[in-house]
Design an enzyme around this catalytic site. Structure first.
Site, short mmCIF file in Angstrom:
data_model
loop_
_atom_site.label_atom_id
_atom_site.label_comp_id
_atom_site.label_asym_id
_atom_site.label_seq_id
_atom_site.Cartn_x
_atom_site.Cartn_y
_atom_site.Cartn_z
N ARG A 259 36.67 24.39 29.30
CA ARG A 259 35.93 25.47 28.66
C ARG A 259 35.29 24.99 27.36
O ARG A 259 34.13 25.27 27.05
CB ARG A 259 36.91 26.62 28.38
CG ARG A 259 36.31 27.84 27.75
CD ARG A 259 37.37 28.90 27.49
NE ARG A 259 38.15 29.27 28.65
CZ ARG A 259 37.70 30.01 29.66
NH1 ARG A 259 36.46 30.43 29.66
NH2 ARG A 259 38.48 30.30 30.67
N ILE B 252 35.02 33.72 29.17
CA ILE B 252 35.79 33.80 27.93
C ILE B 252 35.33 32.63 27.06
O ILE B 252 35.21 31.50 27.53
CB ILE B 252 37.30 33.71 28.24
CG1 ILE B 252 37.72 34.94 29.05
CG2 ILE B 252 38.11 33.59 26.96
CD1 ILE B 252 39.12 34.88 29.58
N HIS C 31 31.15 46.13 26.33
CA HIS C 31 32.22 46.16 27.32
C HIS C 31 32.24 47.54 27.98
O HIS C 31 32.15 48.55 27.28
CB HIS C 31 33.57 45.87 26.65
CG HIS C 31 34.69 45.82 27.63
ND1 HIS C 31 34.93 44.73 28.44
CD2 HIS C 31 35.63 46.74 27.95
CE1 HIS C 31 35.97 44.99 29.22
NE2 HIS C 31 36.42 46.19 28.94
N THR D 89 35.78 38.38 18.60
CA THR D 89 36.75 37.58 17.85
C THR D 89 37.60 36.81 18.87
O THR D 89 37.32 36.85 20.06
CB THR D 89 37.65 38.48 16.98
OG1 THR D 89 38.36 39.36 17.85
CG2 THR D 89 36.83 39.29 15.98
N LEU E 104 40.49 38.66 23.27
CA LEU E 104 39.60 39.07 24.36
C LEU E 104 39.35 40.58 24.32
O LEU E 104 40.29 41.37 24.38
CB LEU E 104 40.23 38.68 25.70
CG LEU E 104 39.39 39.04 26.94
CD1 LEU E 104 38.10 38.25 26.99
CD2 LEU E 104 40.20 38.86 28.20
C1 GAR Z 1 27.63 45.56 31.87
O1 GAR Z 1 28.07 46.77 32.44
C2 GAR Z 1 28.59 45.10 30.81
O2 GAR Z 1 29.23 46.16 30.15
C3 GAR Z 1 29.56 44.28 31.58
O3 GAR Z 1 28.80 43.62 32.55
C4 GAR Z 1 27.69 44.43 32.90
C5 GAR Z 1 26.47 43.57 32.88
O4 GAR Z 1 25.37 44.26 33.41
N1 GAR Z 1 30.24 43.37 30.75
C6 GAR Z 1 31.52 43.06 30.88
O5 GAR Z 1 32.23 43.48 31.77
C7 GAR Z 1 32.06 42.11 29.83
N2 GAR Z 1 33.47 42.12 29.81
P1 GAR Z 1 23.90 43.70 33.20
O6 GAR Z 1 23.91 42.23 33.62
O7 GAR Z 1 23.06 44.52 34.12
O8 GAR Z 1 23.54 43.88 31.77
#
Ligand code: GAR
Length: 218
Positions: free
Chosen positions: A68, A97, A114, A146, A149
């Protein structure tokens, strides 16, 4: 950040949040220039969308690195080399991550959206978990990134109701409609310097935020 801030947007998939931020910037609703859209997945549909919007769109493929940290060092190098150098790093469905070195380098200018009302439901499959728990309320959260996670200080949330008969698809679509409203607003707050990260807290207009700003439906 006086004037127009510059952002890099990191995606892994569809890129609908990226497109919403790009539309707000293009319409002059937020003072933002987008230096590039980068994806860890070359097949991300969002790269094509970014190109069609006239943005610099590039894959920085994650495959093949020994760790990573090794990939994140390459990604950070690519971000540093952008001209102009980005003030803000926006994670928009970037499904990796990030290593401590990356988070430290961009601390205070690294944000994520999120799909839950953090601190509820960090991690994956948030819509399914909300439905399984029988919650009546769900939503999305914009937060500083930060080392923890999905745990950095949140500064903007949207609430959406969970309706009888909802399934993952309908609930996710309702949350996404609000993501596309609050993420441009949140990036605008950062771009104008109104929201900052200090002492592990989010501040708005020079005051620590006791709770995230709230939008959405009840
Ligand atoms: C969004 O719903 C975002 O909240 C989520 O991925 C999707 C991306 O959609 N993010 C996560 O789950 C991060 N932990 P998009 O590619 O259409 O913007």
């Amino acid at each position: 950040m006086p004037g127009r801030a510059t952002a890099v947007i990191l995606i892994s998939g569809r890129g609908s949040n990226m497109a919403a931020i790009a539309a707000a910037a293009a319409a002059g609703q937020i003072p933002l220039a987008i230096a590039a859209v980068l994806s860890d997945r070359p097949a991300a549909a969002g790269l094509g969308i970014a190109q069609s919007l006239g943005l610099c769109a590039e894959a920085v493929p994650a495959a093949g690195y020994p760790s990573r940290e090794a990939y994140d060092a390459v990604l950070a190098q690519r971000i540093r080399a952008l001209a102009p150098a980005p003030d803000i790093v926006v994670l928009a469905g970037f499904m990796r991550i990030l290593s401590p070195a990356f988070v430290t380098e961009f601390s205070g200018r690294l944000v994520n959206i999120h799909p839950s009302l953090l601190p509820l439901y960090p991690g994956l499959h948030t819509h399914r978990r909300v439905l399984e728990a029988g919650d009546r309320q769900h939503g999305c959260t914009v937060h500083f990134v930060t080392q923890e996670l999905d745990g950095g200080p949140a500064f903007l949330q949207a609430h959406v109701p969970v309706l009888a008969g909802d399934d993952e698809a309908s609930l996710s679509a309702r949350v996404q409609r609000w993501e596309h409203i609050v993420y441009p607003e949140a990036v605008g707050l950062l771009a104008t310097g109104r929201v900052t990260l200090r002492e592990d807290r989010a501040w708005l207009d020079g005051q620590p935020l006791a709770a995230p700003l709230l939008r959405g439906e009840t």
